[in-house]
Design a protein around this motif. Structure first.
Motif, PDB file in Angstrom:
ATOM      1  N   GLY A 284       0.839  -1.147  -0.107  1.00  0.00           N
ATOM      2  CA  GLY A 284       0.019   0.043   0.010  1.00  0.00           C
ATOM      3  C   GLY A 284       0.716   1.203   0.074  1.00  0.00           C
ATOM      4  N   TYR A 285       0.297   2.272  -0.040  1.00  0.00           N
ATOM      5  CA  TYR A 285       0.948   3.595   0.059  1.00  0.00           C
ATOM      6  C   TYR A 285       0.457   4.488   1.283  1.00  0.00           C
ATOM      7  N   THR A 286       1.180   5.746   1.271  1.00  0.00           N
ATOM      8  CA  THR A 286       0.940   6.591   2.410  1.00  0.00           C
ATOM      9  C   THR A 286      -0.037   7.850   1.938  1.00  0.00           C
ATOM     10  N   LYS A 287      -1.129   8.004   2.563  1.00  0.00           N
ATOM     11  CA  LYS A 287      -2.024   9.218   2.319  1.00  0.00           C
ATOM     12  C   LYS A 287      -2.042  10.108   3.643  1.00  0.00           C
ATOM     13  N   TYR A 288      -2.620  11.278   3.250  1.00  0.00           N
ATOM     14  CA  TYR A 288      -2.442  12.161   4.417  1.00  0.00           C
ATOM     15  C   TYR A 288      -3.906  12.917   4.349  1.00  0.00           C
ATOM     16  N   LEU A 289      -4.185  13.267   5.605  1.00  0.00           N
ATOM     17  CA  LEU A 289      -5.550  14.164   5.604  1.00  0.00           C
ATOM     18  C   LEU A 289      -5.004  15.259   6.790  1.00  0.00           C
ATOM     19  N   PRO A 290      -5.439  16.475   6.476  1.00  0.00           N
ATOM     20  CA  PRO A 290      -5.375  17.608   7.116  1.00  0.00           C
ATOM     21  C   PRO A 290      -6.167  17.217   8.530  1.00  0.00           C
ATOM     22  N   VAL A 291      -5.067  17.550   9.781  1.00  0.00           N
ATOM     23  CA  VAL A 291      -5.747  17.283  10.920  1.00  0.00           C
ATOM     24  C   VAL A 291      -7.099  18.291  11.143  1.00  0.00           C
ATOM     25  N   SER A 292      -7.124  19.249  10.573  1.00  0.00           N
ATOM     26  CA  SER A 292      -8.257  20.192  10.699  1.00  0.00           C
ATOM     27  C   SER A 292      -9.460  19.668   9.947  1.00  0.00           C
ATOM     28  N   GLU A 293      -9.272  18.620   9.043  1.00  0.00           N
ATOM     29  CA  GLU A 293     -10.330  17.934   8.671  1.00  0.00           C
ATOM     30  C   GLU A 293     -10.544  16.720   9.369  1.00  0.00           C
ATOM     31  N   ALA A 294      -9.679  15.864   9.632  1.00  0.00           N
ATOM     32  CA  ALA A 294      -9.812  14.710  10.444  1.00  0.00           C
ATOM     33  C   ALA A 294     -10.667  14.884  11.702  1.00  0.00           C
ATOM     34  N   TYR A 295      -9.994  16.087  12.242  1.00  0.00           N
ATOM     35  CA  TYR A 295     -10.529  16.386  13.651  1.00  0.00           C
ATOM     36  C   TYR A 295     -11.477  17.413  13.761  1.00  0.00           C
ATOM     37  N   SER A 296     -12.401  17.690  12.795  1.00  0.00           N
ATOM     38  CA  SER A 296     -12.831  18.949  12.772  1.00  0.00           C
ATOM     39  C   SER A 296     -13.694  19.405  13.884  1.00  0.00           C
ATOM     40  N   GLU A 297     -14.169  18.228  14.810  1.00  0.00           N
ATOM     41  CA  GLU A 297     -15.096  18.734  16.020  1.00  0.00           C
ATOM     42  C   GLU A 297     -13.869  19.496  16.979  1.00  0.00           C
ATOM     43  N   ILE A 298     -12.659  19.175  16.839  1.00  0.00           N
ATOM     44  CA  ILE A 298     -11.577  19.904  17.771  1.00  0.00           C
ATOM     45  C   ILE A 298     -11.366  21.356  17.096  1.00  0.00           C
ATOM     46  N   PHE A 299     -11.305  21.455  15.815  1.00  0.00           N
ATOM     47  CA  PHE A 299     -10.946  22.902  15.268  1.00  0.00           C
ATOM     48  C   PHE A 299     -12.051  23.619  15.181  1.00  0.00           C
TER      49      PHE A 299
END
Ligand SMILES: [Zn+2]
Length: 255
Positions: free
Chosen positions: A86-101
Motif C-alpha cells: 500500500g502507500y501513504t495518504k495524508y489528511l489535514p488534522v483540521s479535517e480529520a478532527y474538525s470537531e476539535i478545530f
C-alpha cells in the motif's frame, strides 16, 4: 468505514518524526486497495508515523520510492516503516478532527472521508516554490514528476522500463483531430553544472528513430552544452531540449 487508529490526536500533538518539534499538520494513513473487480479498500492510521508536519510530509513524498498501485510496496523515509503493501495518504488534522478545530460548532457525524489531499497537486506546488529540490530527488522520482507534468498538459503518458540502466523512458502521446503524435521523453536529473552533452541528445535521436516516434524530448534540471544545442538546432521538429528554466515554467503552469 471503521479506521484502525493507534494514537489519538489532541491540539498539542506533534509531528511523529523523531526530534521534530513542529505541530502535526496531517494525520497519516496506510492505504491500499484491490483493483476491480474486487474494488476493496484498506485504510488505517500509519503505525510508525501517525502524525506529520507539512515539511516532513513533503520530504516523505519527495523521497518515496515505488509505485502507488494495488498490492505494491512503496518505501518512505518516515511512514510505513514495516513495508506493508500500500502507500501513504495524508489528511489535514483540521479535517480529520474538525470537531476539535470547530469547537462549538455542531459537526454531523464527523466520519472520515476518503477524499484525501491530492498529494500530486500539493507536492508539485511545493516543488514549484522550491524548484532546486528537483536536483536532490531520486532520478526515478524525477522521471515520475516529468511524466506527471506531461500528463497534466493533456498527453497520454506511459512510463516504461528501459532495459540497460534501470531507468525509464516516458512515452507521451498527443491525439487531436489531425492525428496522433508520439513523443519519447528522457528525463535527466543532473546537478546545475553538469550539462547534458551531445552524446545524450544523439542517443535519444537514435531511440526516437528506432521507435518511429515523432519527437524526442529531453528534460533536465541543468542545461545543455553548446554541442548539444548545435546538434539539435537543425532538427527542431524532431528534437526538443528543455532545461531548468523550462521546467520551472511547467511547474508554474501545472493545474
Ligand atoms: Zn516534522
Amino acid at each position: 468505514m471503521e479506521i484502525k487508529k493507534y494514537q489519538v490526536f489532541s491540539p498539542d500533538t506533534k509531528c511523529s518524526v523523531e526530534n521534530c518539534e513542529r505541530n502535526a499538520d496531517y494525520e497519516v494513513y496506510l492505504y491500499d486497495y484491490y483493483a476491480p473487480p474486487l474494488n476493496e479498500e484498506f485504510i488505517e492510521q500509519d503505525y510508525t508515523c501517525p502524525f506529520i508536519c507539512e515539511i516532513h510530509m513533503n520530504e516523505n513524498e519527495v523521497k518515496s520510492l515505488g509505485e502507488k498501485k494495488p498490492r505494491r510496496i512503496v518505501t518512505y523515509p518516515y511512514t510505513n516503516q514495516h513495508m506493508a503493501q500500500g502507500y501513504t495518504k495524508y489528511l489535514p488534522v483540521s479535517e480529520a478532527y474538525s470537531e476539535i478545530f470547530n469547537e462549538g460548532l455542531i459537526v454531523n457525524n464527523p466520519q472520515l472521508r476518503i477524499d484525501f489531499t491530492d498529494i500530486n497537486k500539493e507536492l508539485i506546488r511545493y516543488i514549484a516554490r522550491n524548484p532546486e529540490i528537483m536536483r536532490e530527488i531520486n532520478p526515478r522520482k524525477f522521471e515520475e514528476l516529468v511524466a506527471e507534468l506531461f500528463n497534466n498538459k493533456g498527453y497520454q503518458v506511459e512510463l516504461t522500463p528501459r532495459t540497460r540502466d534501470g531507468g525509464k523512458d516516458i512515452y507521451a502521446i498527443r491525439k487531436d483531430s489531425i492525428g496522433t503524435t508520439l513523443y519519447v521523453v528522457e528525463a535527466k536529473r543532473y546537478s546545475e553544472n553538469n550539462k547534458v552533452g551531445v552524446e545524450i541528445v544523439r542517443g535519444l535521436y537514435g531511440v526516437k528513430s528506432a521507435e518511429r516516434a515523432n519527437v524526442g524530448v529531453i528534460v533536465t534540471t541543468s542545461s545543455f552544452t553548446q554541442d548539444a544545442i548545435e546538434f539539435a538546432s537543425p532538427l527542431k521538429y524532431e528534437l526538443s531540449l528543455n532545461d531548468y528554466t523550462d521546467l520551472k515554467k511547467w511547474l508554474i503552469e501545472y493545474k
